[in-house]
Design a protein around this motif. Sequence first.
Motif, PDB file in Angstrom:
ATOM      1  N   UNK A 187       0.829  -1.159   0.128  1.00  0.00           N
ATOM      2  CA  UNK A 187       0.199  -0.137   0.001  1.00  0.00           C
ATOM      3  C   UNK A 187       0.900   1.284   0.078  1.00  0.00           C
ATOM      4  N   UNK A 188       0.356   2.217  -0.546  1.00  0.00           N
ATOM      5  CA  UNK A 188       1.439   3.655  -0.898  1.00  0.00           C
ATOM      6  C   UNK A 188       0.500   4.699  -0.369  1.00  0.00           C
ATOM      7  N   UNK A 189       1.204   5.345   0.580  1.00  0.00           N
ATOM      8  CA  UNK A 189       0.668   6.569   1.232  1.00  0.00           C
ATOM      9  C   UNK A 189       0.939   7.871   0.272  1.00  0.00           C
ATOM     10  N   UNK A 190      -0.015   8.202  -0.426  1.00  0.00           N
ATOM     11  CA  UNK A 190       0.351   9.230  -1.587  1.00  0.00           C
ATOM     12  C   UNK A 190       0.044  10.698  -0.993  1.00  0.00           C
ATOM     13  N   UNK A 191      -0.537  10.627  -0.021  1.00  0.00           N
ATOM     14  CA  UNK A 191      -1.160  11.961   0.350  1.00  0.00           C
ATOM     15  C   UNK A 191      -0.107  12.639   1.587  1.00  0.00           C
ATOM     16  N   UNK A 192       1.285  12.930   0.935  1.00  0.00           N
ATOM     17  CA  UNK A 192       2.496  13.290   1.718  1.00  0.00           C
ATOM     18  C   UNK A 192       2.676  14.642   1.046  1.00  0.00           C
ATOM     19  N   UNK A 193       3.483  15.265   1.845  1.00  0.00           N
ATOM     20  CA  UNK A 193       3.971  16.620   1.488  1.00  0.00           C
ATOM     21  C   UNK A 193       5.494  16.145   1.523  1.00  0.00           C
ATOM     22  N   UNK A 194       6.236  16.476   0.351  1.00  0.00           N
ATOM     23  CA  UNK A 194       7.686  16.293   0.235  1.00  0.00           C
ATOM     24  C   UNK A 194       8.325  17.594  -0.076  1.00  0.00           C
ATOM     25  N   UNK A 195       9.680  17.606   0.240  1.00  0.00           N
ATOM     26  CA  UNK A 195      10.565  18.623   0.027  1.00  0.00           C
ATOM     27  C   UNK A 195      11.511  18.289  -1.138  1.00  0.00           C
ATOM     28  N   UNK A 196      11.690  19.215  -1.970  1.00  0.00           N
ATOM     29  CA  UNK A 196      12.254  19.226  -3.334  1.00  0.00           C
ATOM     30  C   UNK A 196      13.706  18.535  -3.160  1.00  0.00           C
TER      31      UNK A 196
END
Length: 292
Positions: free
Chosen positions: A189-198
């Motif tokens: 399962x993938x947790x796609x609702x994440x905030x990421x840093x460039x």
Amino acid sequence: MQAVLQTDNVGLQSFSVQNIEPESFLPTSIEIHTVAVPILPFDIMKLEGTLPTKIPNVMGYGAVGEVTKVGVLRSNKLLNKRVLIFNPNGTFQDTITSNLPPLTIPIPDNVTYEEATTVVGGLDTALVIYKKIINSSVRNIIITGADSVIGLGVLQLLKDSKEKNILPVIRPISQDYFKHRQVKMMLPDYDVDQTVLKEDTLIIDIAGNFEFLQPYIKQNFTIMSVALPNINGIRFISEPIFPKNYAQLLQKISKKELFAPIDHTFQLSEINQAFKYQKNNPSRGRNILLFK
């Protein structure tokens, strides 16, 4: 022998099925009776003129089939063997003459012809992307077009990697299809609702969705694409893999470590429908043209 020739670049009708003369058979040659060829997005792009190609030309560069004849300087052990073949002079033809020994790879007994076609322009590209990801120092990997043949290949190759945080991007229309493949391929399962840093993110673009990528380009994210060449802010990936890598991919399919997504198969007499289906039904598995 029958072959599919691209005769123009103005649309899906820019081809004809013709009888052509076979290539010269040399002491280093082998002859392959073509069983199946993959229909790739690049084939449609060439027919429509969005990807340059010489005209006229026999379409395709990869095929699967059975060796029916060997030259005196080639091994007799190849005779009657099932093989994956690459031919720079085209593969959409019922008989292929190959003069380049490295471009013939035996197919394991328990791998079907249809499964073997998925390594051409699919799982081979997935392997190139996988190596880019593994060699990257960043943790977060955003993958557009993750429901495609290439995307599903990348996810399978990555599923045992604990160092990378994978965030697949799936179109709403493809969610059910992706979930089905996710279960069959035993993907996590993938947790796609994440905030990421460039600074800690790599974007892999398989879908060619410039609209989706545009905000990331403006923020100077690192982006690699197999679908969008010649765009500032995006590094285009186009790299070959070695014959031994194709053999490794076929072995993974043989051992059920890699599942090959297949959509439709078409007879040569259905080639018009095949090209239309390929254009209008993306990301549903490999479409295949049968010569036998």
